[in-house]
Motif scaffolding. Structure first.
Motif, short mmCIF file in Angstrom:
data_model
loop_
_atom_site.label_atom_id
_atom_site.label_comp_id
_atom_site.label_asym_id
_atom_site.label_seq_id
_atom_site.Cartn_x
_atom_site.Cartn_y
_atom_site.Cartn_z
N GLY A 7 0.78 -1.23 0.00
CA GLY A 7 0.00 0.00 0.00
C GLY A 7 0.81 1.28 0.00
N GLY A 8 2.12 1.18 0.10
CA GLY A 8 2.92 2.39 0.07
C GLY A 8 2.97 3.02 -1.31
N GLY A 9 3.54 4.20 -1.37
CA GLY A 9 3.66 4.87 -2.66
C GLY A 9 3.97 6.34 -2.49
N LEU A 10 3.86 7.06 -3.59
CA LEU A 10 4.11 8.51 -3.62
C LEU A 10 2.78 9.24 -3.56
N VAL A 11 2.67 10.19 -2.67
CA VAL A 11 1.44 10.97 -2.53
C VAL A 11 1.80 12.42 -2.25
N GLN A 12 0.93 13.32 -2.69
CA GLN A 12 1.17 14.74 -2.45
C GLN A 12 0.78 15.11 -1.02
N PRO A 13 1.36 16.16 -0.49
CA PRO A 13 0.95 16.62 0.84
C PRO A 13 -0.55 16.84 0.91
N GLY A 14 -1.13 16.38 2.01
CA GLY A 14 -2.57 16.47 2.17
C GLY A 14 -3.32 15.26 1.66
N GLY A 15 -2.62 14.37 0.98
CA GLY A 15 -3.25 13.19 0.42
C GLY A 15 -3.39 12.06 1.42
N SER A 16 -3.88 10.92 0.92
CA SER A 16 -4.15 9.76 1.77
C SER A 16 -3.57 8.50 1.16
N LEU A 17 -3.26 7.56 2.03
CA LEU A 17 -2.85 6.22 1.63
C LEU A 17 -3.39 5.23 2.65
N ARG A 18 -3.57 4.00 2.22
CA ARG A 18 -3.99 2.94 3.12
C ARG A 18 -3.00 1.78 3.02
N LEU A 19 -2.38 1.47 4.13
CA LEU A 19 -1.45 0.35 4.19
C LEU A 19 -2.17 -0.89 4.69
N SER A 20 -1.76 -2.03 4.18
CA SER A 20 -2.31 -3.31 4.62
C SER A 20 -1.17 -4.24 4.99
N CYS A 21 -1.43 -5.13 5.93
CA CYS A 21 -0.43 -6.12 6.32
C CYS A 21 -1.16 -7.38 6.74
N ALA A 22 -0.84 -8.48 6.09
CA ALA A 22 -1.49 -9.76 6.38
C ALA A 22 -0.48 -10.75 6.94
N ALA A 23 -0.87 -11.42 8.01
CA ALA A 23 -0.04 -12.47 8.60
C ALA A 23 -0.45 -13.81 8.03
N SER A 24 0.53 -14.62 7.71
CA SER A 24 0.25 -15.93 7.14
C SER A 24 1.26 -16.94 7.69
N GLY A 25 1.09 -18.19 7.25
CA GLY A 25 1.98 -19.24 7.74
C GLY A 25 1.38 -19.90 8.96
N SER A 26 2.23 -20.34 9.87
CA SER A 26 1.77 -21.03 11.08
C SER A 26 1.34 -20.01 12.13
N VAL A 27 0.14 -19.50 11.96
CA VAL A 27 -0.40 -18.51 12.88
C VAL A 27 -1.43 -19.20 13.78
N PHE A 28 -1.07 -19.42 15.03
CA PHE A 28 -2.00 -20.03 15.97
C PHE A 28 -2.83 -18.96 16.68
N SER A 29 -2.15 -17.90 17.08
CA SER A 29 -2.86 -16.84 17.80
C SER A 29 -2.08 -15.53 17.63
N ILE A 30 -2.83 -14.45 17.48
CA ILE A 30 -2.21 -13.13 17.35
C ILE A 30 -2.66 -12.26 18.50
N ASP A 31 -1.71 -11.60 19.13
CA ASP A 31 -2.04 -10.67 20.20
C ASP A 31 -2.13 -9.27 19.58
N SER A 32 -1.13 -8.48 19.70
CA SER A 32 -1.17 -7.13 19.16
C SER A 32 -0.62 -7.09 17.73
N MET A 33 -1.04 -6.07 17.01
CA MET A 33 -0.52 -5.79 15.68
C MET A 33 -0.22 -4.30 15.63
#
Length: 120
Positions: A7-33
Motif C-alpha cells: 500500500g505504500g507509494g508517492l502521494v502529495q501533501p494532504g493526500g491519503s494512503l492505506r497500508l495493509s499487512c497480512a499475517a500468514s503461515g503457522s499462525v495459531f494466535s495473534i495478540d497485538s498488531m
C-alpha cells in the motif's frame, strides 16, 4: 509467521494512503498488531498499535490523522493515513506479536517495509 505489507507509494501533501499487512503461515494466535516507521537517518518509531480486543494507541504526531484497524479473522491490520505531510515520509513496517502453536510463546514478527513518500 510471515507478514506481507503493501500500500505504500508517492502521494502529495494532504493526500491519503492505506497500508495493509497480512499475517500468514503457522499462525495459531495473534495478540497485538502495529505499524512502525523509519525515516532516513532516524530510529524506528511506533506509529500505531492495536490489541486483539481492538484498543488502539497512536504516536502523538499521527493522532487524528491516522487510523489503525484489524480484521482478526483475516489476520490483517490496516493503517489509514490522511492529511499526509512530508515528515511522514518513511519506510513503514508492520509488526505482530503472535504464536505459531499452542506450545510456543508469543514472539514478535516483522514484515518487510513499504515505502511512503510524501512530496509535491
Amino acid at each position: 509467521v510471515q507478514l506481507q505489507a503493501s500500500g505504500g507509494g508517492l502521494v502529495q501533501p494532504g493526500g491519503s494512503l492505506r497500508l495493509s499487512c497480512a499475517a500468514s503461515g503457522s499462525v495459531f494466535s495473534i495478540d497485538s498488531m502495529g505499524w512502525y516507521r523509519q525515516a532516513p537517518a532516524k530510529q524506528r518509531e511506533m506509529v500505531a498499535t492495536i490489541t486483539s480486543g481492538g484498543s488502539a494507541a497512536y504516536a502523538d504526531s499521527v493522532k487524528d490523522r491516522f487510523t489503525i484497524s484489524r480484521v482478526n479473522g483475516k489476520n490483517t491490520v490496516y493503517l489509514q493515513m490522511n492529511s499526509l505531510q512530508p515528515e511522514d515520509t518513511a519506510a513503514y513496517y508492520c509488526k505482530t506479536r503472535a504464536k505459531s502453536s499452542l506450545w510456543r510463546p508469543f514472539s514478535d514478527y516483522w514484515g518487510q517495509g513499504t515505502l511512503v513518500t510524501v512530496s509535491s
